[in-house]
Design a protein around this motif. Structure first.
Motif, PDB file in Angstrom:
ATOM      1  N   VAL A   1       0.865  -1.179   0.000  1.00 38.72           N
ATOM      2  CA  VAL A   1       0.000   0.000   0.000  1.00 38.72           C
ATOM      3  C   VAL A   1       0.903   1.231   0.000  1.00 38.72           C
ATOM      4  CG1 VAL A   1      -1.790   1.260   1.277  1.00 38.72           C
ATOM      5  CG2 VAL A   1      -1.665  -1.236   1.410  1.00 38.72           C
ATOM      6  N   VAL A   2       0.627   2.153  -0.894  1.00 33.83           N
ATOM      7  CA  VAL A   2       1.460   3.367  -0.945  1.00 33.83           C
ATOM      8  C   VAL A   2       1.070   4.280   0.218  1.00 33.83           C
ATOM      9  CG1 VAL A   2       2.032   5.437  -2.279  1.00 33.83           C
ATOM     10  CG2 VAL A   2       1.671   3.259  -3.443  1.00 33.83           C
ATOM     11  N   SER A   3       2.079   4.709   1.008  1.00 32.58           N
ATOM     12  CA  SER A   3       1.797   5.638   2.104  1.00 32.58           C
ATOM     13  C   SER A   3       1.935   7.064   1.592  1.00 32.58           C
ATOM     14  CB  SER A   3       2.761   5.401   3.266  1.00 32.58           C
ATOM     15  OG  SER A   3       2.429   4.195   3.892  1.00 32.58           O
ATOM     16  N   THR A   4       0.790   7.714   1.461  1.00 32.64           N
ATOM     17  CA  THR A   4       0.779   9.083   0.951  1.00 32.64           C
ATOM     18  C   THR A   4       0.787  10.063   2.129  1.00 32.64           C
ATOM     19  OG1 THR A   4      -1.576   8.712   0.768  1.00 32.64           O
ATOM     20  CG2 THR A   4      -0.319   8.609  -1.256  1.00 32.64           C
ATOM     21  N   GLY A   5       0.637  11.333   1.845  1.00 32.03           N
ATOM     22  CA  GLY A   5       0.640  12.316   2.932  1.00 32.03           C
ATOM     23  C   GLY A   5      -0.153  13.553   2.560  1.00 32.03           C
ATOM     24  N   ARG A   6      -1.459  13.492   2.808  1.00 32.59           N
ATOM     25  CA  ARG A   6      -2.333  14.595   2.371  1.00 32.59           C
ATOM     26  C   ARG A   6      -2.162  15.832   3.243  1.00 32.59           C
ATOM     27  NH1 ARG A   6      -5.683  11.929  -1.824  1.00 32.59           N
ATOM     28  NH2 ARG A   6      -5.326   9.765  -1.268  1.00 32.59           N
ATOM     29  N   SER A   7      -2.554  16.950   2.645  1.00 28.62           N
ATOM     30  CA  SER A   7      -2.422  18.234   3.342  1.00 28.62           C
ATOM     31  C   SER A   7      -3.610  18.482   4.274  1.00 28.62           C
ATOM     32  CB  SER A   7      -2.368  19.360   2.313  1.00 28.62           C
ATOM     33  OG  SER A   7      -3.604  19.400   1.631  1.00 28.62           O
TER      34      SER A   7
ATOM     35  N   ILE B   1      -1.580   7.112  13.438  1.00 27.10           N
ATOM     36  CA  ILE B   1      -1.453   5.660  13.620  1.00 27.10           C
ATOM     37  C   ILE B   1      -1.240   5.032  12.254  1.00 27.10           C
ATOM     38  CG2 ILE B   1      -2.647   3.560  14.419  1.00 27.10           C
ATOM     39  CD1 ILE B   1      -2.323   5.609  16.686  1.00 27.10           C
ATOM     40  N   ASP B   2      -0.140   4.316  12.096  1.00 24.40           N
ATOM     41  CA  ASP B   2       0.101   3.648  10.812  1.00 24.40           C
ATOM     42  C   ASP B   2       1.226   2.620  10.999  1.00 24.40           C
ATOM     43  OD1 ASP B   2      -0.372   4.750   7.548  1.00 24.40           O
ATOM     44  OD2 ASP B   2       0.996   3.107   8.009  1.00 24.40           O
ATOM     45  N   PRO B   3       1.000   1.373  10.541  1.00 26.65           N
ATOM     46  CA  PRO B   3       2.070   0.366  10.693  1.00 26.65           C
ATOM     47  C   PRO B   3       3.382   0.820  10.046  1.00 26.65           C
ATOM     48  CG  PRO B   3       0.326  -0.409   9.205  1.00 26.65           C
ATOM     49  CD  PRO B   3      -0.176   0.831   9.854  1.00 26.65           C
ATOM     50  N   LYS B   4       3.256   1.697   9.065  1.00 25.65           N
ATOM     51  CA  LYS B   4       4.444   2.234   8.379  1.00 25.65           C
ATOM     52  C   LYS B   4       5.387   2.927   9.373  1.00 25.65           C
ATOM     53  CE  LYS B   4       6.381   3.479   4.471  1.00 25.65           C
ATOM     54  NZ  LYS B   4       6.785   2.540   3.465  1.00 25.65           N
TER      55      LYS B   4
ATOM     56  N   LEU C   1      -1.517  -1.142  14.266  1.00 26.50           N
ATOM     57  CA  LEU C   1      -2.654  -1.353  13.369  1.00 26.50           C
ATOM     58  C   LEU C   1      -3.917  -0.736  13.959  1.00 26.50           C
ATOM     59  CD1 LEU C   1      -2.031  -5.103  12.415  1.00 26.50           C
ATOM     60  CD2 LEU C   1      -1.680  -3.105  10.952  1.00 26.50           C
ATOM     61  N   ALA C   2      -4.888  -0.535  13.081  1.00 25.77           N
ATOM     62  CA  ALA C   2      -6.139   0.122  13.486  1.00 25.77           C
ATOM     63  C   ALA C   2      -6.883  -0.642  14.579  1.00 25.77           C
ATOM     64  CB  ALA C   2      -7.042   0.271  12.260  1.00 25.77           C
ATOM     65  N   ASP C   3      -6.646  -1.972  14.670  1.00 24.99           N
ATOM     66  CA  ASP C   3      -7.386  -2.727  15.692  1.00 24.99           C
ATOM     67  C   ASP C   3      -6.546  -2.978  16.946  1.00 24.99           C
ATOM     68  OD1 ASP C   3      -5.665  -4.515  14.570  1.00 24.99           O
ATOM     69  OD2 ASP C   3      -7.188  -5.991  14.004  1.00 24.99           O
TER      70      ASP C   3
ATOM     71  N   SER D   1     -10.085   8.756   9.247  1.00 24.66           N
ATOM     72  CA  SER D   1      -9.352   7.769   8.468  1.00 24.66           C
ATOM     73  C   SER D   1      -9.627   7.977   6.985  1.00 24.66           C
ATOM     74  CB  SER D   1      -9.730   6.349   8.903  1.00 24.66           C
ATOM     75  OG  SER D   1      -8.825   5.432   8.335  1.00 24.66           O
ATOM     76  N   ASN D   2      -8.551   8.206   6.240  1.00 25.82           N
ATOM     77  CA  ASN D   2      -8.657   8.527   4.822  1.00 25.82           C
ATOM     78  C   ASN D   2      -7.959   7.467   3.984  1.00 25.82           C
ATOM     79  OD1 ASN D   2      -9.359  10.643   2.783  1.00 25.82           O
ATOM     80  ND2 ASN D   2      -7.160  10.538   2.425  1.00 25.82           N
ATOM     81  N   TYR D   3      -8.716   6.861   3.068  1.00 26.20           N
ATOM     82  CA  TYR D   3      -8.164   5.872   2.127  1.00 26.20           C
ATOM     83  C   TYR D   3      -7.523   4.678   2.813  1.00 26.20           C
ATOM     84  CZ  TYR D   3      -9.255   8.004  -2.280  1.00 26.20           C
ATOM     85  OH  TYR D   3      -9.929   8.468  -3.359  1.00 26.20           O
TER      86      TYR D   3
ATOM     87  N   ILE E   1      -6.177   7.375  11.622  1.00 24.88           N
ATOM     88  CA  ILE E   1      -5.855   5.955  11.448  1.00 24.88           C
ATOM     89  C   ILE E   1      -5.388   5.697  10.018  1.00 24.88           C
ATOM     90  CG2 ILE E   1      -6.755   3.598  11.630  1.00 24.88           C
ATOM     91  CD1 ILE E   1      -6.789   5.151  14.305  1.00 24.88           C
ATOM     92  N   GLY E   2      -4.190   5.120   9.896  1.00 22.15           N
ATOM     93  CA  GLY E   2      -3.594   4.944   8.560  1.00 22.15           C
ATOM     94  C   GLY E   2      -3.177   6.301   8.027  1.00 22.15           C
ATOM     95  N   CYS E   3      -2.478   7.039   8.890  1.00 21.74           N
ATOM     96  CA  CYS E   3      -2.148   8.445   8.579  1.00 21.74           C
ATOM     97  C   CYS E   3      -1.090   8.564   7.495  1.00 21.74           C
ATOM     98  CB  CYS E   3      -1.667   9.159   9.839  1.00 21.74           C
ATOM     99  SG  CYS E   3      -0.129   8.467  10.480  1.00 21.74           S
TER     100      CYS E   3
HETATM  101  C1  LIG Z   1      -3.336   4.851   0.837  1.00 18.73           C
HETATM  102  S1  LIG Z   1      -2.493   5.185   2.334  1.00 18.73           S
HETATM  103  C2  LIG Z   1      -3.423   6.562   2.991  1.00 18.73           C
HETATM  104  C3  LIG Z   1      -2.579   7.437   3.857  1.00 18.73           C
HETATM  105  C4  LIG Z   1      -3.243   8.736   4.322  1.00 18.73           C
HETATM  106  N1  LIG Z   1      -4.399   8.470   5.169  1.00 18.73           N
HETATM  107  C5  LIG Z   1      -3.634   9.567   3.132  1.00 18.73           C
HETATM  108  O1  LIG Z   1      -4.805   9.719   2.860  1.00 18.73           O
HETATM  109  O2  LIG Z   1      -2.728  10.082   2.487  1.00 18.73           O
HETATM  110  C6  LIG Z   1      -3.034   3.852   3.361  1.00 18.73           C
HETATM  111  C7  LIG Z   1      -2.245   3.760   4.662  1.00 18.73           C
HETATM  112  O3  LIG Z   1      -2.909   2.825   5.512  1.00 18.73           O
HETATM  113  C8  LIG Z   1      -1.929   2.124   6.234  1.00 18.73           C
HETATM  114  N2  LIG Z   1      -2.545   0.868   6.711  1.00 18.73           N
HETATM  115  C9  LIG Z   1      -2.708  -0.280   6.036  1.00 18.73           C
HETATM  116  N3  LIG Z   1      -3.319  -1.199   6.827  1.00 18.73           N
HETATM  117  C10 LIG Z   1      -3.558  -0.599   8.018  1.00 18.73           C
HETATM  118  C11 LIG Z   1      -4.146  -1.021   9.253  1.00 18.73           C
HETATM  119  N4  LIG Z   1      -4.635  -2.247   9.402  1.00 18.73           N
HETATM  120  N5  LIG Z   1      -4.220  -0.128  10.269  1.00 18.73           N
HETATM  121  C12 LIG Z   1      -3.742   1.135  10.126  1.00 18.73           C
HETATM  122  N6  LIG Z   1      -3.164   1.582   8.994  1.00 18.73           N
HETATM  123  C13 LIG Z   1      -3.073   0.736   7.947  1.00 18.73           C
HETATM  124  C14 LIG Z   1      -0.796   1.930   5.215  1.00 18.73           C
HETATM  125  O4  LIG Z   1       0.450   1.719   5.846  1.00 18.73           O
HETATM  126  C15 LIG Z   1      -0.830   3.267   4.467  1.00 18.73           C
HETATM  127  O5  LIG Z   1       0.064   4.215   4.991  1.00 18.73           O
END
Ligand SMILES: C[S@@+](CC[C@H](N)C(=O)[O-])C[C@H]1O[C@@H](n2cnc3c(N)ncnc32)[C@H](O)[C@@H]1O
Length: 233
Positions: A32-38, A93-96, A134-136, A150-152, A67-69
């Motif tokens: 999964v690509v880890s992005t970084g929105r504004s 929060i992000d496993p990354k 992780l989110a859980d 939580s976005n995307y 979550i998944g920042c």
């Molecule tokens: C597409 S990116 C979105 C990043 C950011 N929220 C954005 O909108 O730019 C998805 C992110 O979710 C994280 N991710 C994947 N599985 C996850 C989980 N179970 N719990 C939390 N984060 C998770 C990934 O590491 C990745 O950084």
């Protein structure tokens, strides 16, 4: 609940595109690509485009988690960094972000892909509020969190109902009564009904509302879909 069939269909097309993308990534074993929105992206999607100062004022005294920042903690114009500057208790929060992760130039390039225009700093201040979990499995006390964004991630990438159930169960644990989760993008609620009774049971702990967002002129950045707000009963 919103019953506009055009919005419903546009959202379905957004998810169709997303599915093609995620399935192709899976087939090629791409992570999964880890992005970084504004911050301005988050304001537009989650807060009806209210001004930065209005959003931050409303956050004062609250505990908020993204979550998944992705890589937002490293980016100067992110909500994470704006909250830090304003003294808001905001967590990423992000496993990354697991211990030992070092932001390299390839990560910076990926963060830029869907990111804002801010600077990206591997040693940005406030990184201690980024957790590699992780989110859980959230690092919060029971009934302590006011707002989860939580976005995307949820529904966009995580589709497995067993995983979704454990995530929403964890959200119910950490949220204060009346606390909220806002997720983007989501499908129309009628097409994301729980299949299992245990998942339905968890979801019955929330009141659910949806709002259609998206910008037809900038649909690559703001695709048509619903933002769903789950309020803990
Ligand atoms: C597409 S990116 C979105 C990043 C950011 N929220 C954005 O909108 O730019 C998805 C992110 O979710 C994280 N991710 C994947 N599985 C996850 C989980 N179970 N719990 C939390 N984060 C998770 C990934 O590491 C990745 O950084």
């Amino acid at each position: 609940m919103n019953e506009n069939p055009v919005q419903h269909a546009l959202t379905a097309s957004t998810f169709f595109g997303l599915r093609v993308f995620t399935r192709t990534s899976d087939m090629l074993s791409l992570p999964v690509v880890s992005t970084g929105r504004s911050f301005s992206y988050y304001r537009k999607i989650f807060f009806g485009n209210r001004s930065e100062s209005q959003v931050l004022e409303n956050f004062k005294g609250k505990i908020i988690a993204d979550i998944g920042c992705g890589l937002t903690p490293y980016i100067s114009d992110s909500m994470f960094q704006a909250c830090r500057r304003e003294g808001v208790d905001f967590y990423g929060i992000d496993p990354k972000l697991a211990k030992g992760f070092k932001l390299g130039s390839f990560d910076k390039m990926k963060a830029r892909l869907f990111g804002g225009a801010g600077t990206i700093d591997a040693n940005a201040p406030g990184l201690e509020k980024g957790f590699g979990t992780l989110a859980d499995d959230l690092p919060f006390e029971d009934s302590s969190v006011d707002l989860i964004l939580s976005n995307y991630v949820i529904y966009a990438w995580i589709e497995d109902e067993v995983v979704l159930e454990s995530i929403f169960r964890e959200f119910l644990r950490v949220l204060k009564p009346g606390g909220q989760v806002k997720i983007f993008p989501t499908r129309h609620i009628d097409t994301q009904r729980p299949g299992s009774s245990s998942y339905a049971d968890v979801m019955s702990g929330f009141d659910i509302k949806q709002r259609f967002v998206g910008d037809v002129k900038r649909f690559m950045t703001y695709p048509p879909a619903y933002v769903t707000t789950y309020t803990k009963r």
